[in-house]
Design a protein around this motif. Structure first.
Motif, short mmCIF file in Angstrom:
data_model
loop_
_atom_site.label_atom_id
_atom_site.label_comp_id
_atom_site.label_asym_id
_atom_site.label_seq_id
_atom_site.Cartn_x
_atom_site.Cartn_y
_atom_site.Cartn_z
N ILE A 522 0.84 -1.19 0.00
CA ILE A 522 0.00 0.00 0.00
C ILE A 522 0.88 1.24 0.00
CG2 ILE A 522 -1.87 -1.17 1.25
CD1 ILE A 522 -1.02 0.55 3.70
N ALA A 523 0.23 2.35 -0.35
CA ALA A 523 0.88 3.66 -0.28
C ALA A 523 0.18 4.49 0.78
CB ALA A 523 0.81 4.36 -1.63
N LEU A 524 0.96 5.29 1.51
CA LEU A 524 0.40 6.21 2.50
C LEU A 524 0.72 7.64 2.05
CD1 LEU A 524 1.26 3.48 4.16
CD2 LEU A 524 0.63 4.88 6.13
N LYS A 525 -0.31 8.51 2.12
CA LYS A 525 -0.14 9.89 1.66
C LYS A 525 -0.84 10.82 2.64
CE LYS A 525 -0.54 8.37 -3.19
NZ LYS A 525 -1.23 8.61 -4.47
N ILE A 526 -0.28 12.00 2.82
CA ILE A 526 -0.95 13.00 3.63
C ILE A 526 -2.24 13.40 2.91
CG2 ILE A 526 0.21 15.01 2.60
CD1 ILE A 526 -0.60 14.55 6.34
N ASN A 527 -3.33 13.50 3.63
CA ASN A 527 -4.61 13.88 3.02
C ASN A 527 -4.86 15.36 3.29
OD1 ASN A 527 -7.06 13.28 1.65
ND2 ASN A 527 -8.13 13.44 3.60
N SER A 528 -4.73 16.16 2.24
CA SER A 528 -4.86 17.60 2.40
C SER A 528 -5.22 18.23 1.06
CB SER A 528 -3.57 18.22 2.93
OG SER A 528 -3.63 19.63 2.90
N SER A 529 -6.15 19.16 1.10
CA SER A 529 -6.48 19.91 -0.12
C SER A 529 -5.51 21.06 -0.35
CB SER A 529 -7.91 20.45 -0.01
OG SER A 529 -8.02 21.34 1.09
N GLU A 530 -4.63 21.32 0.63
CA GLU A 530 -3.69 22.43 0.51
C GLU A 530 -2.29 21.99 0.13
OE1 GLU A 530 -3.78 24.89 3.98
OE2 GLU A 530 -5.97 24.99 4.03
N ILE A 531 -2.04 20.68 0.16
CA ILE A 531 -0.72 20.16 -0.22
C ILE A 531 -0.89 19.39 -1.52
CG2 ILE A 531 1.25 18.76 0.50
CD1 ILE A 531 0.37 19.16 3.39
N LEU A 532 -0.63 20.08 -2.61
CA LEU A 532 -0.88 19.48 -3.92
C LEU A 532 0.28 18.63 -4.40
CD1 LEU A 532 -2.62 22.50 -5.70
CD2 LEU A 532 -3.59 20.73 -4.23
N HIS A 533 1.47 18.98 -3.98
CA HIS A 533 2.66 18.22 -4.40
C HIS A 533 3.20 17.50 -3.16
CE1 HIS A 533 2.30 20.29 -8.20
NE2 HIS A 533 2.31 21.45 -7.55
N LYS A 534 2.58 16.39 -2.87
CA LYS A 534 2.82 15.69 -1.59
C LYS A 534 4.22 15.12 -1.49
CE LYS A 534 -0.98 13.31 -2.42
NZ LYS A 534 -1.71 14.18 -3.36
N THR A 535 4.77 14.64 -2.60
CA THR A 535 6.11 14.05 -2.57
C THR A 535 7.14 15.08 -2.15
OG1 THR A 535 5.49 12.48 -4.30
CG2 THR A 535 7.84 12.82 -3.92
N GLU A 536 7.04 16.30 -2.69
CA GLU A 536 7.99 17.36 -2.36
C GLU A 536 7.91 17.75 -0.88
OE1 GLU A 536 6.20 17.11 -4.97
OE2 GLU A 536 7.18 17.87 -6.78
N ALA A 537 6.74 17.56 -0.28
CA ALA A 537 6.57 17.90 1.14
C ALA A 537 6.90 16.72 2.05
CB ALA A 537 5.14 18.36 1.38
N GLY A 538 7.37 15.62 1.47
CA GLY A 538 7.66 14.44 2.28
C GLY A 538 6.43 13.74 2.77
N GLY A 539 5.31 13.91 2.03
CA GLY A 539 4.04 13.38 2.49
C GLY A 539 3.63 12.08 1.85
N VAL A 540 4.59 11.29 1.32
CA VAL A 540 4.25 10.04 0.65
C VAL A 540 5.22 8.95 1.08
CG1 VAL A 540 4.01 8.87 -1.59
CG2 VAL A 540 3.34 11.28 -1.37
#
Length: 701
Positions: A522-540
C-alpha cells in the motif's frame, strides 16, 4: 442590428469626401464605381461637389434615408455624426478612423465606449472603428477605404474576414483571390468578427471562409459558426497570429501548466475541421484552391504527381516525404498504361518524370492524366506547370490538357497545377485553369503544405465528432480551491472511473482496520487539499507491507509535512492500494475561460514535462475522437505494442477519456481543472486505473 444594411446596402452616404488621397477619396470613388452609384450620396459641410455629384452639408439634408453611412472623418467627430445617423433612421455605419480603444489610452477607450453606447441606443450595425471597410463583390459594392478597385461581380467565392486592415488590403491587392466579401473587422467591439463569420457561414455566395484571426470576443457564436460550417461542408481556412504566446498558467497541476492559448485554438480547429495556415502564402493558396475546386475535394490523402523534368520530379518526391504528403502506390496495370505515353527510357512511377516527350502534346497529356485518375489508389493529381511570362505553345498545351480533362469529365478527380516558383503564376494561365476547376497553386514548398492539409480536410467527417458547444456561463474572478486526493478520487469513482481501493485514517485503530482490508503493498499519503505536491513535502510513503511499517510511515509523514508546510491544514492519512504498473498516461482538463473544458491527453508520469507529447482537445468527446487523439500522440506506439510489449487496453482508455470529458462538460461552470497523472493502462482486456488525481473547483459553487 441589421447586418444586411451594412454588408449589402442599397444606398450609402459618404461623410468627409475629399479630393486628396485617403479614406475620403477612396470611399467616395469606390461607391461611384459600384452598382449602387445612383443611390450614393456625399456629405461635406464646405464642399459643393465631388466628381460632378452634389455634396450635402449634413446627413439630415439627404433626399432619402440611406441604409449605411461611411464615416471618413477624424475620431473626435464620430460620436456626433453617429448620433445624427441614428436620429435620421440610418441602420448601419462604417468607421475608418483610428484613435479609439486600440490606442490603449483612457481617452481612446472612453471614446469607443461612447460610440458603442450610441450604436446600441439606435440598434446600429457598426463596422470599426479602426478598419478598412467592406468589399462586396457579390453585388459589386465597394466601401473599401484603401485604394483597391472592385473586380466586378463574383457569384461564388471566398468570404474573407481579417482583424488587420493591412493584411486584408494586401490580400485584396494580390490579384488572384476570388473574393465574394472582404471585411476588415477593426476593433470589433460593436459588430465583431464572429458576427461576420456567422453571416458568411449562411451565405450561399460564399464557398470558403478565410479568417485572419488575432483573438475572439464571442466564443459561443464562434464555435457555433464553425459547427454550422462543418455540417454544411463549407471549408474554413484560418491564419492565427500569436501562436507563441502562452495563456494564463495554473501552477496547481501539469494540465494547467501545459495548456496555452495556442494549444486551445489548435484543438478547436481540429475538432471542427478548420484548415490552419502557417503563413500568408499558405493562407492565400489554400483558400483559393478550395474555392476553385468548387467542392470537388480529394476523397482521400494519396496523390499522383506528374512532372516534365527529372529535377522537378525529384524535388516533388523529397517535399512529399518531408512534408507528409502521401504518394499513391500505382498498380501494375497503371504503370503498364503509363508506359504507353512516355519514352521507353523513362520509368513509370510516382512521382512521374514524363520527360519533354509530352511538351505540346495535348492528347497524350489528357490520356496520361486519365490513366492516373483511373487508378483507385490515386485520390488527386498534381502537374508541374511552370508558366512564366507568357503562354508559350508548350505550356499552353499542358494547361489546355488539364482544363480539357476536367471540363469534359475525362478526369473527375481533382487536378492541381503546381509551379516551381511563385512568379510562375501567370494570370492568363490561372484564368484558363480556374475556369475549369483546376487550382494554380503557389510555389512547390507552399503548395505541398497546402496539399497535405487539403487531403486531411478531405478525410474530416463532422458526423464522427461530438460538436456540442460547451461555453462556461460564469467567468470566475474568485480563487479556485483544490479538492484533496481522496475526495478527487471519490468524484472519479462516482463517474465510473477505476481507482485503487482507498481509505482515510485518523487514528492507529482506523489504520489497522483499513490495513487488514487492503491488498499489499500500500501507499500512504498525507490527506490535504492544501498540499498538492505531496512528494515534495515528504508526504508520501510507498510499498508499505506491514502494519508496523505503516505506523512508522504515518509518524514520518506528519513530521515531514509539519516541517515543510506547517501552515497547511490536513485531514488524516490516505491509505491506498498500490496498483500494478502499466503504461503511464496523463488525462487532464483545463477549463478555458473563453471556450470551456479542454481535455488534455499524453504520455504521463515523469515524462510529461520532458517530452511534452500531449494533445489538447475540446470536451465533450466521443469514442471516435478519443481514438483519433491517441493516434495523434508521437508516442502512440507505446500503446499499440512496441518491441514485443503487449498492446494496451485502448478501449478502456478511450472509455475513460470520454467519461472525463463528459464530467467536464457537465461541470463546465464549476470545474477549473483536473489532473489524472498517471493513469496506468494495462494490456488488452485488463483495463485502466487512475492512480493519482487532483480536481480544482471554484469555492461555493
Amino acid at each position: 442590428m441589421n447586418l444586411q444594411k451594412l454588408l449589402n446596402p442599397e444606398s450609402v452616404a459618404v461623410v468627409g469626401v475629399s479630393d486628396k488621397p485617403g479614406f475620403g477619396y477612396n470611399a467616395a470613388d469606390g461607391v461611384l464605381g459600384s452598382s449602387i452609384a445612383q443611390h450614393a450620396y456625399f456629405v461635406h459641410p464646405r464642399r459643393e461637389t465631388f466628381k460632378g455629384r452634389k455634396c450635402y452639408r449634413s446627413l439630415s439634408e439627404l433626399p432619402e434615408i440611406v441604409d449605411c453611412v461611411i464615416l471618413c472623418t477624424p475620431c473626435h467627430t464620430i460620436p456626433s455624426l453617429l448620433e445624427e445617423a441614428g436620429q435620421s433612421g440610418i441602420q448601419a455605419a462604417i468607421i475608418y478612423a483610428s484613435g479609439f480603444s486600440e490606442e490603449g489610452t483612457q481617452t481612446g477607450i472612453l471614446l469607443e465606449q461612447q460610440v458603442k453606447s450610441i450604436a446600441l441606443k439606435y440598434d446600429l450595425a457598426v463596422l470599426g472603428p479602426n478598419c478598412m471597410g467592406i468589399m462586396n463583390n457579390v453585388e459589386n459594392i465597394n466601401m473599401w477605404g484603401g485604394n483597391v478597385k472592385s473586380p466586378g461581380k463574383i457569384s461564388t467565392g471566398i468570404g474573407l474576414v481579417a482583424q488587420s486592415g493591412f493584411v486584408c488590403s494586401e490580400l485584396l491587392s494580390a490579384g488572384y483571390l476570388s473574393v465574394s466579401y472582404a471585411i476588415s473587422s477593426g476593433n470589433g467591439n460593436i459588430c465583431n468578427l464572429e458576427d461576420f463569420l456567422s453571416f458568411l457561414a449562411d451565405d450561399a455566395n460564399v464557398s470558403v471562409i478565410a479568417i485572419y484571426l488575432e483573438g475572439i470576443k464571442a466564443p459561443g457564436l464562434f464555435l457555433d459558426t464553425l459547427r454550422r460550417a462543418a455540417r454544411s461542408q463549407k471549408p474554413v481556412v484560418v491564419l492565427k497570429t500569436g501562436r507563441t504566446r502562452r495563456g494564463a498558467q495554473a501552477a496547481a497541476s501539469h494540465t494547467g501548466s501545459m495548456a496555452g492559448a495556442s494549444e486551445v485554438f489548435a484543438g478547436i480547429f481540429k475538432k471542427y475541421g478548420v484548415l490552419v495556415a502557417d503563413t500568408l502564402e499558405e493562407f492565400i493558396c489554400m483558400a483559393q484552391a478550395l474555392c476553385v475546386l468548387r467542392g470537388n475535394y480529394p476523397r482521400g490523402t494519396r496523390y499522383g504527381m506528374i512532372s516534365l523534368s527529372g529535377g522537378e520530379s525529384t524535388l516533388s518526391a523529397d517535399l512529399a516525404e518531408e512534408l507528409g504528403v502521401n504518394l499513391a502506390e500505382l498498380s501494375p496495370k497503371s504503370k503498364e498504361n503509363i508506359q504507353k505515353y512516355i519514352p521507353s527510357f523513362a520509368s513509370a512511377k510516382n512521382p512521374l518524370d514524363a520527360t519533354t516527350a509530352l511538351f505540346g502534346d495535348e492528347a497524350r497529356t489528357v490520356a496520361l492524366l486519365k490513366t492516373f485518375a483511373d487508378d483507385p489508389q490515386v485520390d488527386a493529381i498534381t502537374v508541374g506547370a511552370n508558366v512564366k511570362f507568357s503562354m508559350n505553345p508548350t505550356m499552353k498545351a499542358l494547361c489546355s490538357a488539364m482544363a480539357t480533362a476536367v471540363q469534359k469529365g475525362i478526369v473527375t478527380k481533382p487536378i492541381f497545377a503546381v509551379p516551381s516558383l511563385e512568379n510562375y503564376r501567370h494570370p492568363e494561365t490561372r484564368q484558363v485553369l480556374e475556369a475549369a476547376g483546376v487550382p494554380l497553386m503557389s510555389s512547390m514548398g507552399t503548395a505541398f503544405q497546402c496539399l497535405k492539409k487539403i487531403a486531411e480536410f478531405s478525410n474530416y467527417r463532422y458526423e464522427d465528432r461530438n460538436l456540442t458547444v460547451c461555453i462556461p456561463k460564469d467567468h470566475h474572478k474568485d480563487t479556485a480551491a483544490a479538492m484533496s486526493e481522496s475526495d478527487s478520487k471519490q468524484e472519479l469513482m462516482n463517474c465510473g472511473i477505476p481507482v485503487p481501493a482507498q481509505a482515510i485514517v485518523r487514528s492507529e485503530e482506523e489504520l489497522k482496520e483499513a490495513f487488514r482490508k487492503m491488498q499489499l503493498p500500500i501507499a500512504l499519503k498525507i490527506n490535504s487539499s492544501e498540499i498538492l505536491h505531496k512528494t515534495e513535502a515528504g508526504g508520501v510513503k510507498l510499498n508499505v507491507t506491514s502494519v508496523e511499517d505503516a505506523l512508522l510511515a504515518v509518524r514520518q509523514i506528519r513530521e515531514n509535512v509539519k516541517e515543510a508546510m506547517p501552515q497547511a491544514s490536513t485531514d488524516g492519512i490516505l491509505l491506498q492500494e498500490m496498483a500494478p504498473a502499466g503504461v503511464e498516461i496523463i488525462i487532464g482538463i483545463i477549463n478555458d475561460p473563453q471556450f470551456g473544458p479542454m481535455l488534455l491527453t499524453g504520455l504521463g508520469g515523469i515524462f510529461v514535462e520532458l517530452l511534452k507529447d500531449t494533445v489538447l482537445y475540446p470536451a465533450p468527446i466521443n469514442k471516435t475522437e478519443a481514438e483519433m487523439i491517441l493516434k495523434s500522440l508521437k508516442t502512440s506506439r507505446l500503446l499499440t505494442g512496441y518491441r514485443g510489449s503487449a498492446p494496451c487496453d485502448l478501449e478502456a482508455l478511450e472509455d475513460l477519456m470520454v467519461k472525463i470529458s463528459e464530467y467536464a462538460a457537465l461541470h463546465k461552470d464549476t470545474l477549473k481543472e483536473m489532473d489524472l497523472n498517471p493513469v496506468f493502462v494495462y494490456p488488452q482486456g485488463q483495463g485502466v486505473c487512475a492512480v493519482d488525481a487532483l480536481i480544482v473547483k471554484y469555492p461555493g459553487k
